[in-house]
Each structure stands twice: as structure tokens, then as C-alpha cells.
Design an enzyme around this catalytic site. Structure first.
Site, PDB file in Angstrom:
ATOM      1  N   ASP A 164       0.873  -1.167   0.000  1.00  0.00           N
ATOM      2  CA  ASP A 164       0.000   0.000   0.000  1.00  0.00           C
ATOM      3  C   ASP A 164       0.920   1.231   0.000  1.00  0.00           C
ATOM      4  O   ASP A 164       2.114   1.100   0.262  1.00  0.00           O
ATOM      5  CB  ASP A 164      -0.856  -0.075   1.281  1.00  0.00           C
ATOM      6  CG  ASP A 164      -1.719   1.153   1.455  1.00  0.00           C
ATOM      7  OD1 ASP A 164      -2.268   1.619   0.448  1.00  0.00           O
ATOM      8  OD2 ASP A 164      -1.848   1.641   2.583  1.00  0.00           O
ATOM      9  N   LYS A 165       0.391   2.406  -0.286  1.00  0.00           N
ATOM     10  CA  LYS A 165       1.237   3.604  -0.283  1.00  0.00           C
ATOM     11  C   LYS A 165       1.073   4.408   1.006  1.00  0.00           C
ATOM     12  O   LYS A 165       1.972   4.516   1.812  1.00  0.00           O
ATOM     13  CB  LYS A 165       0.921   4.489  -1.491  1.00  0.00           C
ATOM     14  CG  LYS A 165       1.765   5.762  -1.531  1.00  0.00           C
ATOM     15  CD  LYS A 165       1.391   6.659  -2.686  1.00  0.00           C
ATOM     16  CE  LYS A 165       0.090   7.385  -2.459  1.00  0.00           C
ATOM     17  NZ  LYS A 165       0.151   8.422  -1.418  1.00  0.00           N
ATOM     18  N   THR A 166      -0.147   4.955   1.207  1.00  0.00           N
ATOM     19  CA  THR A 166      -0.375   5.858   2.337  1.00  0.00           C
ATOM     20  C   THR A 166      -0.255   5.103   3.652  1.00  0.00           C
ATOM     21  O   THR A 166      -0.963   4.138   3.872  1.00  0.00           O
ATOM     22  CB  THR A 166      -1.779   6.478   2.238  1.00  0.00           C
ATOM     23  OG1 THR A 166      -1.928   6.968   0.914  1.00  0.00           O
ATOM     24  CG2 THR A 166      -1.952   7.602   3.213  1.00  0.00           C
ATOM     25  N   LYS A 210     -14.310  22.072  -1.763  1.00  0.00           N
ATOM     26  CA  LYS A 210     -12.915  21.709  -2.087  1.00  0.00           C
ATOM     27  C   LYS A 210     -12.890  20.251  -2.518  1.00  0.00           C
ATOM     28  O   LYS A 210     -13.730  19.451  -2.106  1.00  0.00           O
ATOM     29  CB  LYS A 210     -11.989  21.953  -0.894  1.00  0.00           C
ATOM     30  CG  LYS A 210     -12.125  20.995   0.275  1.00  0.00           C
ATOM     31  CD  LYS A 210     -10.927  21.162   1.204  1.00  0.00           C
ATOM     32  CE  LYS A 210     -10.872  20.096   2.268  1.00  0.00           C
ATOM     33  NZ  LYS A 210     -11.711  20.310   3.416  1.00  0.00           N
ATOM     34  N   ARG A 217      -0.029  16.309  -2.399  1.00  0.00           N
ATOM     35  CA  ARG A 217      -1.439  15.975  -2.620  1.00  0.00           C
ATOM     36  C   ARG A 217      -2.175  17.296  -2.816  1.00  0.00           C
ATOM     37  O   ARG A 217      -2.097  18.186  -1.973  1.00  0.00           O
ATOM     38  CB  ARG A 217      -2.021  15.250  -1.405  1.00  0.00           C
ATOM     39  CG  ARG A 217      -1.370  13.906  -1.150  1.00  0.00           C
ATOM     40  CD  ARG A 217      -1.509  13.496   0.301  1.00  0.00           C
ATOM     41  NE  ARG A 217      -2.856  13.053   0.625  1.00  0.00           N
ATOM     42  CZ  ARG A 217      -3.222  11.786   0.730  1.00  0.00           C
ATOM     43  NH1 ARG A 217      -2.332  10.839   0.514  1.00  0.00           N
ATOM     44  NH2 ARG A 217      -4.442  11.440   1.056  1.00  0.00           N
ATOM     45  N   ASP A 271      -1.398  -0.988   5.997  1.00  0.00           N
ATOM     46  CA  ASP A 271      -1.599  -0.529   7.378  1.00  0.00           C
ATOM     47  C   ASP A 271      -3.041  -0.165   7.697  1.00  0.00           C
ATOM     48  O   ASP A 271      -3.345   0.193   8.819  1.00  0.00           O
ATOM     49  CB  ASP A 271      -0.720   0.706   7.642  1.00  0.00           C
ATOM     50  CG  ASP A 271      -1.263   1.935   6.933  1.00  0.00           C
ATOM     51  OD1 ASP A 271      -1.313   3.000   7.550  1.00  0.00           O
ATOM     52  OD2 ASP A 271      -1.663   1.811   5.759  1.00  0.00           O
TER      53      ASP A 271
END
Length: 1101
Positions: A422-424, A611, A640, A828
Site C-alpha cells: 500500500d502507499k499511504t 474543495k 497531494r 496498514d
């Protein structure tokens, strides 16, 4: 990519896709390929063809040679070629379905406080995490006792945990007042009171709270893996009732949709019948309290709508599969081969006997005599070994906090070829820092934030001097709005507007730690509380939002309070500005944006702020020439991005919107679509205010760790839900893709033809990383699954962005299915659980997003960098040790069976046992167990070396430590040694034939101890202790157990005489036999090390 691979389209009768492919893709396919004939030609078309041909000549579809013609087999031929399998499977499926027919889930009407009014029978609200029932838990004999006992202990722990959860007491509201009720006795329709910090026992609709605001916070980390608090709102009709008991004086019910998986949505209505007119309120996700969440503020009262296995948390729990390691599967294959050898040997013996008398009885006697060929103690030895490896991993000071949750697969860590991450939160820290604000003409970075601060201080001080404390929004923002857009705003007013929009457009709540004396219930509600900065913390559903609000605080505009209806900002001068929240539109993964409508208390102006991601916002904001370019620039820096916009509304516009919005919210069918349509009517021609950039920092030592894994021959795939630009930039900054490598960004494809062309374009690239989005991936897998996976597997790195949790798990299964190699998934968050459970080896990181992934994983670590040591050192050792241990245990059985075979042959193929039962038990346990088991302490290279030369890991994936080749070598060794020991004993002791048992058994034990010494690569003091301990036990038993050293049922010489074994003759003859059986092997080992050393020995020498 590797031009030699012939790419052929997947035939139409492809294997079934998971559910998330079906409906949408079926609709697309129907519209796209109206002409069935055309698509069937596409099926038979080779994938490699010129793009010109594809574009220019439609008839190419028809003129290309057919690559594959498949014909259906019919009749008897079909039955023989697998039809019988199909019929059997169908019958068994039908029987299973009848036995396990599931109850159909239905929507329900729940009367408040009246469970007896329910027409249906709903499941009990008991938690059940146990795997077995009485019938499925039938122990598997003595050998499996170790495994069975371990499973039983685990099962008992699960039962105790469940019992503890099920017997938790809750207050239930009845007509006669409060009564205590067990969690498992709660029924649909009950009114349950849940206190602060108490677990919510079942899915409920939120009716009342002790909080003045009519809302409360809940913690959902056990449900969705997110550590932030969620705001929940009570049904206003019941919250307004004067007292608790009034819930029974009204006649009301809740209509709830049927139970379903999605934890982020709910549709229902609340109806009160006894008022005039009847009250109807729409219920959404913010009115629900799901089971397994925890109340974080106040006390709540809810009506139970789903219980037991119909709750969202239980429906989302997949039964984890029992993972079996590759090494165990390989050992199972070898054990099968040994079983065949046992049967063959017994038949040969009976044949040589000449099938005399009751030969079948002799056959069974031989099967029992040679049964030691089957390594019965192998399972026990391996299980104990695995437990030892798990203990070593958890005790390793270099990777503190590591937990082994699945003790059956430590060897898998040494065989991995694909790592899916995973990344984040896994590669990055999930800690956001505000880095960039862009206004179109001017951009501010971290070093120029003080300019923004001075602009804010100036603009607010001017406003307060002009309006004596009233708000600014009337002054600078209204003038340009009323005049034509030709009038350009000053930079100062644009900064002012942007910062105010960021400070208002969010779902963040400031939380103040309760001081002594402030009761827990009014913690969040009181406005006149101590607003000191050090006492404030922010709670939100996304760390990005918290970063934005913390940044506005740093430049002078502070969010100090928020409840359901209003929020308050503090200006640099200390004035409090109040804004009333009229509507809020939360962020969803579909809309990719969030909005809020606020009314300024001082001026009465209504503003709609929004937003969101650039893809969603670019069509909503007014035309501009800079947004797309700047978004690209920020993404390349690894930031981001969020686009912020606003729209001023008149009172009439807002009233019109509100009535349509409320009407849409009450509809039961297609509610989400109708609500979205109403909101979209506002999202037009919005004024673009600014673009923000937030950085997610990399975890410690991610770069060297990824480099080490790559050098170890592990291919790394990054699967993330984030957008393409951010994913690509993190892939570069983390060195997942090296600086010299090209990146091929797979163009978005929607049709078969586009996928065909794009795959051809990708094939021509060599040694480049692939970046693909979830949607394009789905299209490729639908039409060209085999070709796509084959091409992707040749890439040094693959990045899949915008992946759903189910897609992540599907990619893992694809790799397992197509490559047959071992996969490891690491993540995670709750969204990584399905991927972790699908992989051969799942690793969870305890991170910001909660513990859900680490609890579902086989191994839990605290930081990504620990994976290097876990694989290179512990994975390597576990695999090498288990391979040696497994083969040695097999050798131990084979050698004694060889001796038995030689003995029987000499005595005219008599089925007489060579050794008494007690000696056989002693041989497998006390005489050889400790030295053999001490192989779990062996290591071929030091941990430092294994980390310094990760290339050593590549060898492990080839599986050379345990293969049919090494197994055959051990079989030959066993036959040689068994033959030498038995023939030697018979040859040297012809005169004292009585003592053949004592002699051969002594030589056998010595040979085994020497063979352990031969196998060991690095000595450990415990190994030396084990060798001498075993030898001591044997010598002692020679004196005490002399009656067992006879032959067969009746000893020839009655008992062993102790005087004989102390003679020099006995000692030199035993030594001679042992030397002949072992010395050649020592010489061979020396020669092999000298002339063909293994790769690791070159480093250690």
C-alpha cells in the site's frame, strides 16, 4: 517488452470475474458490441498488429487468420474429458446449497422499545469467532496431537474472548425503567443506553444523547481502520422530547433497508404516527451507530435495527483462509513419494517370499515393519521448529514490536517473489504537512508563509477598525462580485478569501481536553470554555483536513469551536467570528469533493464553499488557464492537491435549494442519485479561490529498504487508492522506480479495441515501470487477462492507482494464479485487509489508520524498514532450517527401514522386527530428537552478511534447499548407511550373533549423531549440549534396558550382557562400522565445498 511472447486474446468463456466486474462491464459490453459476430472475430485475433491497420481498415477484424478454433466436445467424449467432474461438482454444490440455504435478507420496520412486534425472527446478538463446532473438531490421531492441541488452545481463547464480549452488560430502557441486559440477549427493537467509552453492541439508529448539541463522537478504528473520530447526529424528533421516558409515550417506528456490507451508507426513515400531522424524518449514515465502534463523548440511546451476523461489522468480516506454506506442500509431496516406496518395498518382499501361505497377512506385517519410512514425527518437529522461529522473530531487538500471528508459515518469508504494498501509511507516514498555496498568479511555499500571515493580520485589522468588530466578508468580497469580473482583486483580498475558505470548508472539530471540574458530558458543547491553544486538538476523518486547519491557525485564523449548527473562528486580533452551518456535503470516493454552505452571523451572507480533487473540480469552477498545469507541477513534487472554490448565494436561491434537497433526502428509492442531482445544481460556475499542496512524508529508510528488496530479486507492486500523479511521484521519490528507468503511464482505456492498442504500445517498451489506473486495469483483465499479467510481470515495478480494496485482493490472486510464485502483501489500513488475507504471506503495519491491518495479518511490524530484516534474515533462516530439519527426519526413518529390509532379506524374508518397540520409540525421541531439533539453531550466513548481500535471497526462491534432487541424495545416503550398518554388524559379529541388535543399534545412534554434525553449518553451544546429552542417555539406557536388545519376540541370547559391551572388541568393531558409514560422506562434503562451493560460502570464507 519481450517481443517473443505470442499475445492471444482470452477466449470468451473466461473464468468468472469477481462481483465488482459484472454489472457495469456487462452493460458496457452490451452497448459496445451490438454485433456479436464482430466481437467473436476479435476473440480469434492475435494481439500484436499494427496500429495503422487497426485505425484504417475495419475489415482487418474479418481478414485476420483465425488463431484458435475451439469446438465443444459432445456426448461420451465430453463425459470422459471432464464431464463427470462437472456432474459430481454440480451435485455436491446442490447438496451443500440445500444444507446451507441462507436466509434471505429483507428491509424491516422496527417499533421503538417493542421487540415483540417484529414479524421476522432475527439472529441472536452473539459474537462467534470460533472456527469449529463439535462435529468439525475430530482430532486426527496421536501424531497430530501437537497441532490439535495448539488449535484447541487457540479455539478456547477465541471462545473465552467471545464469551467476555457477549456477557458485557448494557442498560436497556423499558416501560418500568432501566434494566441490565447481556450483549448477547439484545433484540431488534430494544432501546439500549451506551455510556462514554463503551462498545456499541449492535447496529442502532441514534435517538438521543446527553450532549446539548444533539450529536456525539464515536471511534471507528475497529470497524474501518481510521483513527479519527466520527460525528453522529441524533434523530431530532426524539432528541427534542423532554425526558427519556417519553420515548415510550410516543408511537413511532424506524424503517431500515435490508442488511448490507457497505459501512459508509444507510437509508431509512423515522416515522412518528401519533402527532398531527405524522412526522417523517429521513435517516442516513450520520444517524447510525454501528456495532464494534466506541462512544467517545456523552451517553447515547439508540434503537437496535440489526443484530448478530446481520451487523455491518460481522458482514464485513471474511473468514480468513488457513494458509499453508510452500515448504509444507513440498514435504507433503515427498511424504506421498515415501508412502509409494513403502508399498512397493512391502510388495517386493512378499514377492521374494514367493507368496507363500497367507501372503496378504505378511504384506500387512511388512507394511507395519517398514512404516518408519513415513516420517510420522515430521509434523511435530516442524511445528515445534515454527514455534521456535516465531519466538526468535519476536525476540529480535533489531525489529522491536514485531508480532507473529500465524505461526504456521515463517518459511514463506524466505520464498517471496512479489511484494504488493500500500502507499499511504505504509511507504509514507500519513502525516500531512501544508507546503504550497497557489492563487493563479502567485504561489506561496513554506519559506513565504509569513507574507500570508501579514496579509491576514492586515486585512482583519482593517475590517475591525472599519466595522468595529464585524466580519470582513461584506467588505472585500462583495464589491468584485457585484461589479463585472474585469475588476481584479488585490492579492491581499484574494489571500484573505482563500484562507477563510480553507478555515471554513472542512469536517474538522476542535476538541479540548476536559479540565478537572468540567463534566465529561459538556466537554465539547460549552462555548465559553478555555480556548487555550495548547489545550486544543483537532479531530477529522482525514489527516489532509487537519493539516489544512492547522495551517490556517499558523497564519492567524483559528478554528476554536464547532458543533452541528455553527463554527467559530478566532482572528489574529482575538475577535470571534461565528458562521452558521446550513448544509454540509461530506467527501465520498465517488464525488471526490466535499462542500459546505455557511451563513455569516454578522452580515447574513450565505456562501457555498467546496474543495476537492482537481479531476472533480476542473469542470465545476469557472474557466481558467492555470489550474491543470499547476496541479501537474505539484503532483510532480509529490504533493497531494486540493482545489478550493466558492459561490455566493442569495436567500431565495438557498431556500429553493433547501426545499428540493430535503425532498430528495426523504425518497426511499435512488435516494443517493436524487440527492447528488440536487447538489450538482449548485456546483456550477464556482469562483476558483486557490490550489493547496500538502506533503505526505516518506517512512524512515523506505529507499534503502526498497533497494534491498529489489536487489534480492523481489518485484514490488504498489497498489493505492490515491490518484495517478501522487502515486507516480511517491514511486519516484521512494526509489520504487529508479531514476534511470522510464515510466509507461497506461492511457485510460474503456473498450476492447483501446486496450488492444495500448497493450501493443506497452509491449514495445523495454525495462520500464508501469503505472495503470484501476478502471483501465479492469478493462484489460476483462479481455486480455493472460497477456496483461504476462507483460506486467516482466516490469521492474508496477504502480496501480485508484484501486478499491477488492481490486487489491484480486491482483494478488491473479499473480498467484498466473505465476505460481509466492506473494506477500503489506499494508496498514482497513482497506488493505482483504489484500493481506489473500496473499500467501500478509504483513500488517501498526499505523496511523489503526490496528485493523496488523490484527488481520500473519506478521505485524511497526515500521516498513523492518521488512528487510524479516525477509533477508528470518525468512532465510526459517526456510533453510526447516528444509534441513524435514529432510533429516525423513533420513532418520529411511535408514532404520533400510536396516530392517536388509535384516529380513538375510533371514529368508521373514517379517520379524529387528528392534523392539521401545527401542524404536527411543530412537525417534530421546536418542536423536535433541540433536536433530537443534538444526533449528543452524545458520549458513551471519545476519549482517544476509543484509549486506541481499542477492543471496534470490537463490532461495529457486527452492534448491528442498527439492526432489536433494531428497534423492538423502535417500541414497540412507540406503548406503543402512546397508553398511546392517551388513557390517552381521559380517563382524558372526560368532557373537546374539549381540547383533546391540551392535547395529549403537552404530546407528552414533551415525545419526555424526550426520547431524555433518549437516550443521554454524555451531551453537546448545547443539554441542544436545549431542552429548543424547549420547549420555543412550549409554545409560544400555545398562538399564538390556532386555530390549534381543531380536524378535523371543531374544536369542535372553539378555544383553553388560560385560560384553565394555570389551575392546565391541568398541573397535562398532567404531569401524560407524567410520565406514560416515567417513565417505565427510570426504564428499569436503570435496564439494572445495570444488563447487555454494554462493554463501564464498562470502564467509
Amino acid at each position: 517488452m519481450a517481443d517473443q511472447i505470442p499475445l492471444q486474446a482470452v477466449p470468451r468463456r473466461a473464468p468468472r470475474r469477481p462481483a465488482y466486474y459484472s454489472s457495469a462491464s456487462a452493460a458496457r459490453r452490451h452497448s459496445r458490441y451490438q454485433v456479436e459476430d464482430e466481437s467473436s472475430h476479435l476473440d480469434e485475433m492475435p494481439l500484436m498488429m499494427s496500429e495503422e491497420g487497426f485505425e484504417n481498415d475495419e475489415s482487418d477484424y474479418h481478414t485476420l487468420p483465425r488463431a484458435r478454433i475451439s469446438q465443444r466436445k459432445r456426448g461420451l467424449e465430453w463425459f470422459i474429458c471432464g464431464g463427470w467432474k462437472f456432474l459430481c461438482t454440480s451435485c455436491s454444490d446442490w447438496l451443500i446449497n440445500i444444507c446451507r440455504r441462507k436466509k434471505e435478507l429483507k428491509a424491516r420496520t422496527v417499533w421503538l422499545g417493542c421487540p415483540e412486534k417484529c414479524e421476522e425472527k432475527y439472529p441472536k446478538n452473539a459474537i462467534k469467532n470460533q472456527k469449529y463446532n463439535v462435529f468439525t473438531f475430530i482430532p486426527g490421531g496421536f501424531v497430530l496431537t501437537v497441532t490439535v492441541v495448539r488449535e484447541a488452545v487457540d479455539e478456547y481463547r477465541r471462545y473465552k474472548r467471545d464469551k467476555e464480549m457477549n456477557s458485557q452488560l448494557y442498560s436497556k430502557l423499558t416501560v418500568r425503567g432501566k434494566v441490565q441486559v447481556k450483549s448477547s440477549d439484545i433484540q431488534v427493537g430494544d432501546l439500549i443506553i451506551v455510556e462514554k467509552n463503551q462498545r456499541i453492541p449492535s447496529d442502532m439508529v441514534f435517538l438521543r444523547t446527553s450532549e446539548k448539541t444533539g450529536s456525539c463522537f464515536i471511534r471507528t478504528d475497529q470497524l474501518d481502520g481510521e483513527t479519527d473520530w466520527k460525528l453522529k447526529v441524533a434523530v431530532s424528533c426524539t432528541q427534542r422530547l423532554p425526558a427519556l421516558g417519553d420515548l415510550f409515550s410516543i408511537n413511532a417506528y424506524v424503517y431500515a433497508q435490508k442488511p448490507q456490507l457497505d459501512i459508509h451508507s444507510f437509508e431509512g426513515t423515522f416515522t412518528r404516527e401519533d402527532s398531527d400531522p405524522a412526522v417523517h424524518e429521513s435517516l442516513s449514515i450520520e444517524n447510525t451507530l454501528w456495532a464494534s465502534t466506541v462512544v467517545a463523548s456523552g451517553t447515547v440511546i439508540g434503537v437496535v435495527i440489526y443484530t448478530g451476523k446481520e451487523t455491518r461489522s460481522v458482514m464485513n468480516t471474511s473468514n480468513p483462509k488457513n494458509k499453508v506454506g510452500l515448504l509444507d506442500l513440498e514435504l507433503n509431496q515427498l511424504t506421498k513419494a515415501l508412502f509409494l516406496a513403502l508399498v512397493a518395498l512391502s510388495i517386493v518382499m512378499v514377492t521374494l517370499q514367493g507368496f507363500v501361505g497367507p501372503w496378504y497377512r505378511n504384506l500387512f506385517r511388512f507394511l507395519l515393519l517398514f512404516s518408519y519410512i513415513i516420517p510420522i514425527s515430521l509434523r511435530v518437529n516442524l511445528d515445534m521448529g515454527k514455534a521456535a522461529y516465531g519466538w526468535m522473530i519476536m525476540k529480535d531487538d533489531n525489529i522491536p514490536g514485531t508480532v507473529v500471528r500465524t505461526s504456521t508459515i515463517p518459511e514463506e518469508l524466505g520464498r517471496l517473489v512479489y511484494l504488493l504494498t500500500d502507499k499511504t501509511g505504509t511507504l509514507t507516514q500519513n502525516e500531512m504537512i501544508f507546503k504550497r498555496l497557489h492563487l493563479g498568479t502567485v504561489s506561496y511555499g513554506t519559506d513565504t508563509m509569513d507574507e500570508i500571515q501579514s496579509h491576514i493580520i492586515n486585512s482583519y485589522s482593517q475590517v475591525h477598525s472599519q466595522n468595529s468588530g464585524s466580519n470582513v466578508s461584506s467588505t472585500p468580497s462583495r464589491k468584485p462580485q457585484s461589479s463585472a469580473p474585469k475588476v481584479r482583486k488585490s492579492v491581499s483580498s484574494r489571500i484573505h478569501e482563500a484562507v477563510k475558505a480553507i478555515a471554513l470548508c472542512h469536517n474538522v472539530t476542535p476538541v479540548y481536553e476536559s479540565r478537572a471540574g468540567v463534566s465529561g458530558e459538556t466537554e465539547y458543547a460549552e462555548v465559553d470554555q478555555d480556548f487555550s491553544d495548547e489545550n486544543r486538538a483537532y479531530q477529522a476523518s482525514s489527516p489532509d483536513e487537519v493539516a489544512l486547519v492547522q495551517w490556517t491557525e499558523s497564519v492567524g485564523l483559528t478554528l476554536v469551536n464547532r458543533d452541528l449548527t455553527s463554527m467559530q473562528l478566532k482572528t489574529p486580533g482575538g475577535h470571534i467570528l461565528t458562521y452558521y452551518i446550513l448544509q454540509i456535503f461530506p467527501f465520498t470516493s465517488e464525488s471526490k469533493r466535499m462542500g459546505i454552505i455557511v451563513r455569516d452571523e454578522s452580515s447574513g451572507d450565505i456562501t457555498f464553499y467546496m474543495k476537492g480533487a482537481d479531476v472533480a473540480m476542473s469542470t465545476i469552477v469557472q474557466y481558467n488557464d492555470w489550474l491543470e498545469e499547476e496541479c501537474g507541477n505539484m503532483a510532480r513534487e509529490g504533493l497531494r492537491t486540493l482545489v478550493v472554490a466558492k459561490k455566493s448565494l442569495t436567500e431565495e436561491q438557498y431556500q429553493d435549494f433547501e426545499s428540493r434537497y430535503n425532498q430528495a433526502k426523504l425518497s426511499i428509492h435512488d435516494r443517493n442519485l436524487k440527492v447528488a442531482a440536487v447538489v450538482e445544481s449548485l456546483e456550477r460556475e464556482m469562483e476558483l479561490l486557490c490550489l493547496t499542496g500538502v506533503e505526505d512524508q516518506l517512512q524512515a529508510d523506505v529507499r534503502p529498504t526498497l533497494e534491498m528488496l529489489r536487489n534480492a530479486g523481489i518485484k514490488i507492486w504498489m497498489l493505492t487508492g490515491d490518484k495517478l500523479e501522487t502515486a507516480t511521484c511517491i514511486a519516484k521519490s521512494s526509489h520504487l522506480v529508479s531514476r534511470t528507468q522510464d515510466i509507461h503511464i497506461f492511457r485510460p482505456v474503456a473498450t476492447r479495441g483501446e486496450a488492444h492498442l495500448e497493450l501493443n504500445a506497452f509491449r514495445r517498451k523495454h525495462d520500464c515501470a508501469l503505472v495503470i489506473s484501476g478502471d483501465s486495469l479492469e478493462v484489460c483483465l476483462k479481455y486480455y487477462e493472460h497477456e496483461f499479467v504476462e507483460l506486467a510481470c516482466q516490469c521492474p515495478a508496477v504502480v496501480c492507482c485508484r484501486c478499491s480494496p477488492t481490486q487489491k485482493a484480486h491482483i494478488v490472486k491473479l499473480l498467484q494464479h498466473h505465476t505460481g510464485k509466492r506473494t506477500c502483501a503489506i499494508g496498514d489500513g482497513g482497506n488493505d485487509v482483504s489484500m493481506i488475507q489473500a496473499a500467501d504471506c500478509g504483513i500488517g503495519i501498526e499505523g496511523k489508520e489503526g490496528k485493523q491491518a496488523s490484527l488481520a495479518a500473519d506478521f505485524s511490524i511497526t515500521q516498513f524498514k523492518h521488512i528487510g530484516r524479516l525477509l533477508m534474515v528470518h525468512g532465510r533462516n526459517s526456510y533453510k532450517r526447516s528444509a534441513a530439519l524435514g529432510q533429516f527426519v525423513m533420513h532418520r526413518g529411511l535408514i532404520i527401514s533400510t536396516m530392517q529390509a536388509v535384516f529380513s532379506s538375510v533371514f529368508y524374508f521373514a517379517s520379524v522386527p529387528l528392534y523392539q518397540g521401545f527401542l524404536m520409540v527411543g530412537y525417534a525421541t530421546i536418542y536423536t530428537m535433541f540433536p536433530v531439533f537443534s538444526l533449528v539453531l543452524d545458520q549458513d550466513v551471519k545476519p549482517e552478511m544476509a543484509l549486506l548481500y541481499p542477492e543471496l535471497y534470490k537463490d532461495l526462491t529457486k527452492g534448491r534447499s528442498l527439492s526432489f534432487k536433494t531428497f534423492l541424495i538423502w535417500v541414497l545416503i540412507s540406503i548406503y548407511q543402512g546397508g553398511i550398518l546392517m551388513y557390517g554388524a552381521l559380517l563382524l559379529f558372526e560368532s557373537e550373533f546374539v549381540h547383533v541388535v546391540a551392535i547395529s543399534f549403537t552404530a546407528l545412534i552414533l551415525t545419526e549423531l555424526l550426520m547431524v554434525a555433518l549437516t550443521i553449518r554454524t555451531w551453537h553451544w546448545l547443539m554441542v549440549v544436545a549431542e552429548f546429552l543424547s549420547l549420555g542417555c543412550y549409554v545409560a539406557s544400555l545398562a538399564f534396558l538390556n532386555e530390549y536388545f534381543g531380536i524378535g519376540r523371543v531374544s536369542f541370547g535372553a539378555f544383553l550382557d553388560v560385560a560384553f559391551i565394555t570389551t575392546v572388541t565391541f568398541l573397535w568393531k562398532v567404531s569401524a562400522i560407524t567410520v565406514v558409514s560416515c567417513l565417505p560422506l565427510y570426504i564428499l562434503k569436503y570435496l564439494k565445498r572445495k570444488f563447487s562451493p555454494p554462493s554463501y560460502s564464498k562470502l564467509t570464507s
